[in-house]
Design a protein around this motif. Structure first.
Motif, PDB file in Angstrom:
ATOM      1  N   LYS A   1      38.268  51.075  54.672  1.00 42.30           N
ATOM      2  CA  LYS A   1      38.850  52.207  55.404  1.00 42.30           C
ATOM      3  C   LYS A   1      39.152  53.383  54.479  1.00 42.30           C
ATOM      4  N   ASN A   2      39.523  53.090  53.239  1.00 40.79           N
ATOM      5  CA  ASN A   2      39.957  54.134  52.315  1.00 40.79           C
ATOM      6  C   ASN A   2      38.822  54.784  51.531  1.00 40.79           C
TER       7      ASN A   2
ATOM      8  N   ASN B   1      34.657  51.703  59.144  1.00 36.58           N
ATOM      9  CA  ASN B   1      34.787  53.096  58.703  1.00 36.58           C
ATOM     10  C   ASN B   1      33.623  53.908  59.278  1.00 36.58           C
TER      11      ASN B   1
ATOM     12  N   ARG C   1      32.651  56.761  58.881  1.00 34.59           N
ATOM     13  CA  ARG C   1      31.968  57.662  57.956  1.00 34.59           C
ATOM     14  C   ARG C   1      30.796  56.957  57.262  1.00 34.59           C
TER      15      ARG C   1
END
Length: 533
Positions: free
Chosen positions: A115-116, A148, A150
């Motif tokens: 996620k990060n 995620n 992205r």
């Protein structure tokens, strides 16, 4: 497209879907589009939560046929420029479940790390449907894209999009592109991908591992020998850890397993998964995707230094690092690795459809590879150093019956040639005459046995002239408290069933060593108390 049995199984899985799924298919009038359409229509009929939208023409990347699995109202999607049957059917099922809201099976720390990630990544994974190594990569990238948004992931069947394979000169699968550039080749999982994207992850992991308390038994290697050792050690109730570069080891690269007693037939990746699940049923600390670089013996504790800077400690250590495919070590092999030089005929064979290839090695592995490839490629030239093929007679008879196979014996491979971009031939010397001959071709499959993974141990403990760890009947090495098991050792037969037994032996020997060592430690103290009394 799907038989009744598969439909029944898939319907049961799709009952776990909690969010609507929209399948957007890009189709044309070709046979493969009709095949994909049939598959997707079968899926839609199995769940009222799934909707199919068909559009004519190529997708945004110019590929047809292809399809996307979308979760409406979100950015979550997974894409296939493939008809994901064969080994990739599981990837399709998992993608459906995960896009449909079923929880992913990853450690919370790993999910948070995904996620990060700060960046936009588009991954393109080229696979073949006969590749047993490809699904792990596909599933890893798919699940990362679901966590995620992205991250985008598309799976491309190289046999379906041969134009792209030719243009990008892809000669091995899986091959992964990220944002248009080559990202990696070969089997890889979520943690390995994360380590490449999150550059600070390795150092953080090293610090985390160094902080761990010493293990009673620390096992280096996660193949059949390491898994058996872990289970036997854990069942003794002692603190057990396994550190492995990839859990499952060489079994992950094995297609068919038909000689493990009580398991009539299975495939390597499934067998490796079963090993890991069995180990996880016990209190074992598994530290995967970690490469050992040094063994440091000590009076009380033995240290294992890792590539990321971490240091693990054990009262005893079991080495089960296995073996890998042996290189032929001739000019051109390293230069053209994955550019025509390959080691897995099941994985990479479909990329050579209609082309000429060579197999180096006349043992069972080499002859089996030649037989498999003969059904795909235009012609196979098998080169064997000895005067006769060493494979089982039944395999040799089969090979000799094939019309598109040439067998060359008493031949020493001298060079793999290429044009700077890819393989264009192989040269060998006739051992009887000394004459050098050259065979024009497009691919070379090396199948000449195994080499033990012991480079990191040289100068530390006794190794045989072949680089294997020397052990006694109990698995004891030349260093007290250090044991070894499996293909990395001097055991004469490299078989899964033998490795499992050797792992159990090493664990029992390590436990016996711990008992005797603790008794020795207690004895002096008891003697002092007796004198004082």
């Amino acid at each position: 497209m799907l038989d009744a049995n598969l439909k029944t199984q898939l319907k049961a899985y799709l009952e776990k879907v909690s969010h609507p799924i929209e399948i957007v298919a890009s189709l044309d009038d070709g046979a493969k589009s009709r095949e994909m359409q049939e598959l997707l229509q079968d899926i839609v009929l199995l769940s009222d939560r799934i909707k199919l939208v068909e559009q004519r023409g190529a997708d945004a990347q110019g590929r047809t046929p292809s399809f996307k699995l979308n979760r409406p109202g979100t950015d979550i999607s997974v894409e296939f420029a493939a008809i994901p049957m064969g080994h990739e059917f599981t990837s399709l099922v998992l993608a459906l479940l995960q896009v449909g809201g079923h929880p992913v099976k990853l450690d919370d720390k790993v999910i948070e790390q995904i996620k990060n990630l700060d960046g936009d990544y588009r991954f393109e994974t080229y696979v073949s449907l006969t590749c047993q190594n490809c699904p792990e990569v596909v599933q890893a990238l798919n699940v990362m894209s679901i966590i995620n948004p992205r991250i985008q992931s598309v799976t491309i069947d190289g046999a379906l999009f041969q134009g792209e394979v030719e243009q990008r000169q892809i000669m091995a699968v899986p091959t992964v592109y990220m944002n248009g550039e080559v990202f990696g080749q070969g089997r890889t999982g979520v943690e390995e991908i994360l380590a490449k994207l999150d550059t600070g992850a390795a150092a953080r992991k090293g610090e985390e591992l160094s902080a761990k308390e010493p293990y009673d038994v620390l096992i280096v290697g996660g193949g059949p020998a390491g898994a058996a050792a872990a289970i036997y050690a854990a069942r003794k109730g002692i603190r057990t850890g396994v550190v492995a570069e990839r859990f499952g080891g060489q079994v992950l690269d094995t297609l068919a397993i038909e000689n493990f007693i009580s398991v009539q037939e299975t495939e390597g990746p499934q067998f490796a998964t079963a090993l890991e699940q069995h180990v996880k049923a016990y209190d074992v600390d598994i530290m995967n995707v970690q490469r050992a670089e040094a063994l440091v013996p000590g009076d009380k504790l033995i240290e294992v230094k890792l590539a990321n800077g971490g240091v693990l400690k054990g009262k005893t250590v079991i080495l089960s690092t296995g073996a890998r495919w042996r290189n032929v070590n001739v000019p051109g092999e390293q230069e053209y690795k994955n550019k025509g030089v390959a080691y897995c005929p099941h994985c990479d064979g479909p990329l050579f459809k209609g082309k000429r290839v060579s197999v180096i090695g006349g043992g069972n592995s080499g002859v089996e590879a030649a037989i498999d490839l003969a059904g795909i490629v235009a012609h196979v030239t098998l080169i064997e150093f000895a005067a006769e093929l060493k494979a089982d007679a039944v395999l040799v008879r089969k090979l000799k019956s094939l019309p598109n196979v040439t067998i060359v014996t008493s031949a020493q491979t001298t060079e793999i040639t290429g044009d700077g971009q890819r393989v264009n031939g192989i040269s060998y010397k006739e051992r009887e005459t000394g004459e050098i001959k050259h065979v024009p071709l497009e691919g070379v499959f090396v199948q000449i046995g195994l080499v033990p993974n012991t480079e990191w141990l040289k100068g530390t403990l006794a190794l045989s002239k072949h680089g294997e760890i020397e052990i006694d009947a109990k698995g004891q090495t030349s260093i007290p408290g250090v044991f070894a098991a499996g293909d990395v050792t001097t055991v004469p037969y490299k078989q899964i069933v033998i490795a499992v037994g050797a792992g159990a032996t090493a664990a029992l020997s390590a436990f016996d060593h711990l008992i005797r060592s603790s008794a020795d430690d207690v004895a002096p103290a008891a003697a002092k108390e007796a004198v004082a009394a």
